[in-house]
Design a protein around this motif. Sequence first.
Motif, PDB file in Angstrom:
ATOM      1  N   CYS A   1      32.197  -3.269 -23.503  1.00 55.43           N
ATOM      2  CA  CYS A   1      31.866  -2.797 -22.157  1.00 55.43           C
ATOM      3  C   CYS A   1      30.697  -3.548 -21.534  1.00 55.43           C
ATOM      4  O   CYS A   1      30.478  -3.460 -20.332  1.00 55.43           O
ATOM      5  CB  CYS A   1      31.601  -1.296 -22.173  1.00 55.43           C
ATOM      6  SG  CYS A   1      30.187  -0.792 -23.189  1.00 55.43           S
ATOM      7  N   THR A   2      29.970  -4.305 -22.318  1.00 53.73           N
ATOM      8  CA  THR A   2      28.852  -5.081 -21.783  1.00 53.73           C
ATOM      9  C   THR A   2      29.314  -6.345 -21.058  1.00 53.73           C
ATOM     10  O   THR A   2      28.528  -6.965 -20.354  1.00 53.73           O
ATOM     11  CB  THR A   2      27.879  -5.468 -22.914  1.00 53.73           C
ATOM     12  OG1 THR A   2      28.613  -6.136 -23.944  1.00 53.73           O
ATOM     13  CG2 THR A   2      27.193  -4.243 -23.480  1.00 53.73           C
ATOM     14  N   TRP A   3      30.570  -6.711 -21.222  1.00 57.44           N
ATOM     15  CA  TRP A   3      31.104  -7.866 -20.500  1.00 57.44           C
ATOM     16  C   TRP A   3      31.378  -7.471 -19.054  1.00 57.44           C
ATOM     17  O   TRP A   3      31.600  -6.298 -18.739  1.00 57.44           O
ATOM     18  CB  TRP A   3      32.389  -8.354 -21.137  1.00 57.44           C
ATOM     19  CG  TRP A   3      32.216  -9.046 -22.460  1.00 57.44           C
ATOM     20  CD1 TRP A   3      31.149  -8.982 -23.305  1.00 57.44           C
ATOM     21  CD2 TRP A   3      33.174  -9.890 -23.084  1.00 57.44           C
ATOM     22  NE1 TRP A   3      31.385  -9.732 -24.418  1.00 57.44           N
ATOM     23  CE2 TRP A   3      32.618 -10.309 -24.308  1.00 57.44           C
ATOM     24  CE3 TRP A   3      34.449 -10.325 -22.736  1.00 57.44           C
ATOM     25  CZ2 TRP A   3      33.297 -11.151 -25.185  1.00 57.44           C
ATOM     26  CZ3 TRP A   3      35.124 -11.160 -23.609  1.00 57.44           C
ATOM     27  CH2 TRP A   3      34.540 -11.576 -24.811  1.00 57.44           C
ATOM     28  N   SER A   4      31.433  -8.426 -18.166  1.00 56.94           N
ATOM     29  CA  SER A   4      31.671  -8.173 -16.733  1.00 56.94           C
ATOM     30  C   SER A   4      33.163  -8.016 -16.457  1.00 56.94           C
ATOM     31  O   SER A   4      33.794  -8.884 -15.851  1.00 56.94           O
ATOM     32  CB  SER A   4      31.104  -9.325 -15.901  1.00 56.94           C
ATOM     33  OG  SER A   4      29.720  -9.417 -16.088  1.00 56.94           O
ATOM     34  N   THR A   5      33.721  -6.909 -16.917  1.00 57.98           N
ATOM     35  CA  THR A   5      35.151  -6.660 -16.723  1.00 57.98           C
ATOM     36  C   THR A   5      35.373  -5.284 -16.105  1.00 57.98           C
ATOM     37  O   THR A   5      34.482  -4.442 -16.098  1.00 57.98           O
ATOM     38  CB  THR A   5      35.925  -6.734 -18.051  1.00 57.98           C
ATOM     39  OG1 THR A   5      35.591  -5.593 -18.844  1.00 57.98           O
ATOM     40  CG2 THR A   5      35.626  -8.004 -18.816  1.00 57.98           C
ATOM     41  N   TYR A   6      36.583  -5.092 -15.653  1.00 57.63           N
ATOM     42  CA  TYR A   6      36.973  -3.818 -15.036  1.00 57.63           C
ATOM     43  C   TYR A   6      38.291  -3.348 -15.641  1.00 57.63           C
ATOM     44  O   TYR A   6      39.151  -2.792 -14.960  1.00 57.63           O
ATOM     45  CB  TYR A   6      37.099  -3.994 -13.515  1.00 57.63           C
ATOM     46  CG  TYR A   6      35.835  -4.558 -12.916  1.00 57.63           C
ATOM     47  CD1 TYR A   6      34.743  -3.733 -12.656  1.00 57.63           C
ATOM     48  CD2 TYR A   6      35.710  -5.917 -12.660  1.00 57.63           C
ATOM     49  CE1 TYR A   6      33.567  -4.248 -12.145  1.00 57.63           C
ATOM     50  CE2 TYR A   6      34.527  -6.439 -12.140  1.00 57.63           C
ATOM     51  CZ  TYR A   6      33.471  -5.600 -11.884  1.00 57.63           C
ATOM     52  OH  TYR A   6      32.297  -6.115 -11.379  1.00 57.63           O
ATOM     53  N   VAL A   7      38.478  -3.571 -16.933  1.00 59.25           N
ATOM     54  CA  VAL A   7      39.748  -3.296 -17.606  1.00 59.25           C
ATOM     55  C   VAL A   7      40.178  -1.846 -17.425  1.00 59.25           C
ATOM     56  O   VAL A   7      41.341  -1.576 -17.113  1.00 59.25           O
ATOM     57  CB  VAL A   7      39.675  -3.665 -19.104  1.00 59.25           C
ATOM     58  CG1 VAL A   7      40.928  -3.227 -19.837  1.00 59.25           C
ATOM     59  CG2 VAL A   7      39.454  -5.152 -19.267  1.00 59.25           C
ATOM     60  N   ASP A   8      39.271  -0.901 -17.608  1.00 65.59           N
ATOM     61  CA  ASP A   8      39.650   0.514 -17.497  1.00 65.59           C
ATOM     62  C   ASP A   8      40.181   0.834 -16.102  1.00 65.59           C
ATOM     63  O   ASP A   8      41.190   1.526 -15.954  1.00 65.59           O
ATOM     64  CB  ASP A   8      38.472   1.424 -17.842  1.00 65.59           C
ATOM     65  CG  ASP A   8      38.147   1.421 -19.332  1.00 65.59           C
ATOM     66  OD1 ASP A   8      39.083   1.325 -20.146  1.00 65.59           O
ATOM     67  OD2 ASP A   8      36.962   1.514 -19.672  1.00 65.59           O
ATOM     68  N   ALA A   9      39.520   0.340 -15.073  1.00 64.86           N
ATOM     69  CA  ALA A   9      39.981   0.579 -13.700  1.00 64.86           C
ATOM     70  C   ALA A   9      41.281  -0.167 -13.417  1.00 64.86           C
ATOM     71  O   ALA A   9      42.210   0.390 -12.825  1.00 64.86           O
ATOM     72  CB  ALA A   9      38.907   0.139 -12.701  1.00 64.86           C
TER      73      ALA A   9
ATOM     74  N   ILE B   1      35.364   8.381 -19.359  1.00 61.94           N
ATOM     75  CA  ILE B   1      36.392   7.393 -18.998  1.00 61.94           C
ATOM     76  C   ILE B   1      36.595   7.325 -17.491  1.00 61.94           C
ATOM     77  O   ILE B   1      36.813   6.245 -16.931  1.00 61.94           O
ATOM     78  CB  ILE B   1      37.727   7.671 -19.735  1.00 61.94           C
ATOM     79  CG1 ILE B   1      38.784   6.608 -19.413  1.00 61.94           C
ATOM     80  CG2 ILE B   1      38.286   9.043 -19.392  1.00 61.94           C
ATOM     81  CD1 ILE B   1      38.498   5.249 -19.937  1.00 61.94           C
ATOM     82  N   MET B   2      36.497   8.446 -16.780  1.00 60.32           N
ATOM     83  CA  MET B   2      36.703   8.421 -15.326  1.00 60.32           C
ATOM     84  C   MET B   2      35.564   7.679 -14.618  1.00 60.32           C
ATOM     85  O   MET B   2      35.787   7.041 -13.597  1.00 60.32           O
ATOM     86  CB  MET B   2      36.888   9.830 -14.766  1.00 60.32           C
ATOM     87  CG  MET B   2      38.196  10.490 -15.203  1.00 60.32           C
ATOM     88  SD  MET B   2      39.689   9.457 -14.974  1.00 60.32           S
ATOM     89  CE  MET B   2      39.807   9.397 -13.194  1.00 60.32           C
ATOM     90  N   THR B   3      34.379   7.731 -15.164  1.00 58.60           N
ATOM     91  CA  THR B   3      33.277   6.943 -14.603  1.00 58.60           C
ATOM     92  C   THR B   3      33.580   5.463 -14.772  1.00 58.60           C
ATOM     93  O   THR B   3      33.366   4.662 -13.858  1.00 58.60           O
ATOM     94  CB  THR B   3      31.943   7.310 -15.286  1.00 58.60           C
ATOM     95  OG1 THR B   3      31.705   8.703 -15.107  1.00 58.60           O
ATOM     96  CG2 THR B   3      30.786   6.505 -14.719  1.00 58.60           C
ATOM     97  N   ARG B   4      34.088   5.067 -15.951  1.00 62.65           N
ATOM     98  CA  ARG B   4      34.430   3.659 -16.190  1.00 62.65           C
ATOM     99  C   ARG B   4      35.600   3.204 -15.321  1.00 62.65           C
ATOM    100  O   ARG B   4      35.705   2.037 -14.969  1.00 62.65           O
ATOM    101  CB  ARG B   4      34.768   3.421 -17.663  1.00 62.65           C
ATOM    102  CG  ARG B   4      33.578   3.590 -18.591  1.00 62.65           C
ATOM    103  CD  ARG B   4      33.816   3.011 -19.971  1.00 62.65           C
ATOM    104  NE  ARG B   4      35.063   3.340 -20.600  1.00 62.65           N
ATOM    105  CZ  ARG B   4      35.260   4.375 -21.423  1.00 62.65           C
ATOM    106  NH1 ARG B   4      34.276   5.206 -21.692  1.00 62.65           N
ATOM    107  NH2 ARG B   4      36.432   4.575 -21.974  1.00 62.65           N
ATOM    108  N   ARG B   5      36.472   4.115 -14.954  1.00 63.60           N
ATOM    109  CA  ARG B   5      37.618   3.758 -14.099  1.00 63.60           C
ATOM    110  C   ARG B   5      37.222   3.627 -12.638  1.00 63.60           C
ATOM    111  O   ARG B   5      37.826   2.864 -11.903  1.00 63.60           O
ATOM    112  CB  ARG B   5      38.717   4.804 -14.245  1.00 63.60           C
ATOM    113  CG  ARG B   5      39.408   4.753 -15.579  1.00 63.60           C
ATOM    114  CD  ARG B   5      40.406   5.868 -15.730  1.00 63.60           C
ATOM    115  NE  ARG B   5      41.101   5.786 -17.006  1.00 63.60           N
ATOM    116  CZ  ARG B   5      41.753   6.793 -17.547  1.00 63.60           C
ATOM    117  NH1 ARG B   5      41.820   7.971 -16.919  1.00 63.60           N
ATOM    118  NH2 ARG B   5      42.363   6.634 -18.703  1.00 63.60           N
TER     119      ARG B   5
END
Length: 169
Positions: A46-54, A142-146
């Motif tokens: 999660c420290t990488w600059s990604t938006y996989v969950d969303a 998880i909803m915050t990450r999305r």
Amino acid sequence: LRYPTRNEEEHYFVEDKYEGYFRYTSENNCTQNPSTCTGHIIGPPCTWSTYVDAQTYWNGIALESNGKVGSNNGYLSYQMKEIWRAAAAKEIDIIMWWWEPSLFAEEFHNTTAEFQPVLLPKATLACRKGRILPEDRCADNIMTRRGEKDGACDNEANILRTAIATSVV
């Protein structure tokens, strides 16, 4: 080839020794759980600059990462590479978050394990503004990450810059 040794427990592939093992889990077995199954994505920490969950959730792509790193269950870079190599050796289809251009991706150019892009909605200004905050990528919820649906577009292209150095002798 053999099973991994105790020293190799955190590895997924060891050249000429261990090629990995892929199996169904209760989460990804769609024969046993057709209404709740999800595929598996090899997601980064999660420290990488990604938006996989969303990107997966809001675009209706039923995938989740089940690694042991961080609140998003990601994988470390070396583990992601090992999983790709194991899948190539076993001729197993997998999906993994990665970037291009990349020397790692180039290793598999013109092979059956060549990286194939997944096309997501274009990264517009509105979408980039709708992205979650960097600190929310590691949220336990998880909803915050999305985040919100309007932030679930593709990653924006990064401009590569070449530095040219000269020296005066």
